[in-house]
Design a protein around this motif. Sequence first.
Motif, PDB file in Angstrom:
ATOM      1  N   VAL A 154       0.823  -1.212   0.000  1.00  0.00           N
ATOM      2  CA  VAL A 154       0.000   0.000   0.000  1.00  0.00           C
ATOM      3  C   VAL A 154       0.859   1.266   0.000  1.00  0.00           C
ATOM      4  CG1 VAL A 154      -2.010  -1.115   1.030  1.00  0.00           C
ATOM      5  CG2 VAL A 154      -0.289  -0.060   2.512  1.00  0.00           C
ATOM      6  N   ALA A 155       2.134   1.132   0.355  1.00  0.00           N
ATOM      7  CA  ALA A 155       3.049   2.269   0.355  1.00  0.00           C
ATOM      8  C   ALA A 155       4.467   1.723   0.301  1.00  0.00           C
ATOM      9  CB  ALA A 155       2.854   3.128   1.600  1.00  0.00           C
ATOM     10  N   GLY A 156       5.377   2.563  -0.137  1.00  0.00           N
ATOM     11  CA  GLY A 156       6.763   2.120  -0.187  1.00  0.00           C
ATOM     12  C   GLY A 156       7.687   3.207  -0.670  1.00  0.00           C
ATOM     13  N   GLY A 157       8.933   2.835  -0.784  1.00  0.00           N
ATOM     14  CA  GLY A 157       9.968   3.727  -1.273  1.00  0.00           C
ATOM     15  C   GLY A 157      11.273   2.957  -1.375  1.00  0.00           C
ATOM     16  N   ILE A 158      12.282   3.645  -1.858  1.00  0.00           N
ATOM     17  CA  ILE A 158      13.572   3.008  -2.094  1.00  0.00           C
ATOM     18  C   ILE A 158      14.654   3.780  -1.341  1.00  0.00           C
ATOM     19  CG2 ILE A 158      15.224   2.235  -3.844  1.00  0.00           C
ATOM     20  CD1 ILE A 158      12.906   2.375  -5.881  1.00  0.00           C
ATOM     21  N   VAL A 159      15.557   3.047  -0.705  1.00  0.00           N
ATOM     22  CA  VAL A 159      16.715   3.635  -0.040  1.00  0.00           C
ATOM     23  C   VAL A 159      17.942   3.295  -0.881  1.00  0.00           C
ATOM     24  CG1 VAL A 159      18.129   3.627   2.047  1.00  0.00           C
ATOM     25  CG2 VAL A 159      15.640   3.430   2.239  1.00  0.00           C
ATOM     26  N   PHE A 160      18.624   4.351  -1.344  1.00  0.00           N
ATOM     27  CA  PHE A 160      19.815   4.191  -2.174  1.00  0.00           C
ATOM     28  C   PHE A 160      21.058   4.497  -1.360  1.00  0.00           C
ATOM     29  CE2 PHE A 160      16.492   5.111  -5.249  1.00  0.00           C
ATOM     30  CZ  PHE A 160      16.783   4.270  -6.309  1.00  0.00           C
ATOM     31  N   LYS A 161      22.117   3.710  -1.626  1.00  0.00           N
ATOM     32  CA  LYS A 161      23.377   3.879  -0.900  1.00  0.00           C
ATOM     33  C   LYS A 161      24.501   4.388  -1.792  1.00  0.00           C
ATOM     34  CE  LYS A 161      22.021   0.306   2.306  1.00  0.00           C
ATOM     35  NZ  LYS A 161      22.224  -1.033   2.813  1.00  0.00           N
TER      36      LYS A 161
END
Length: 158
Positions: free
Chosen positions: A58-65
Amino acid sequence: MGAIVMKEVVYNFKKYKSNPFDFFNLLPEDWREVLLPIWEKHHLAAEVYVLLNENKIVAGGIVFKEYTEDMVCFKEDAISLLNSGSLYIGYVYVIEAERGKDLGSRWLKSIKNEFSNTNFWLTIEEEGLKGFYKKNNFEPYKEYFKNNVLESLLIFEN
């Protein structure tokens, strides 16, 4: 990872290890057009985190390193922030049917808890989102005009 209970509805926050396209396919088409080439090149330095309701994203996102091509407006800042250990948050999205339930804020809070003692940064092109991110303790850091669009870099210091 933990469960968030809201009005008898349980939202589970987790790192999404299944097919990331389950999340990507929820995103607006113009976001996917930018994201897919980036993901192909940088997926080993990125993680998808989601909120699930009955095993449905229902929701999300991306964490980039690491630095990606969509950070070009703020390249020097991006490299400096990443080198200092800050992580980049991108593609935060809540499906339309679940908007207005504070899930974006809950997702951000869960990310901050998941990566305690970590600073974060993100960029936005929609001025209206600045208030949302300020509410979640992100502070404006820099602004840049690109093709008559104001892009803002915001920082959260943990």
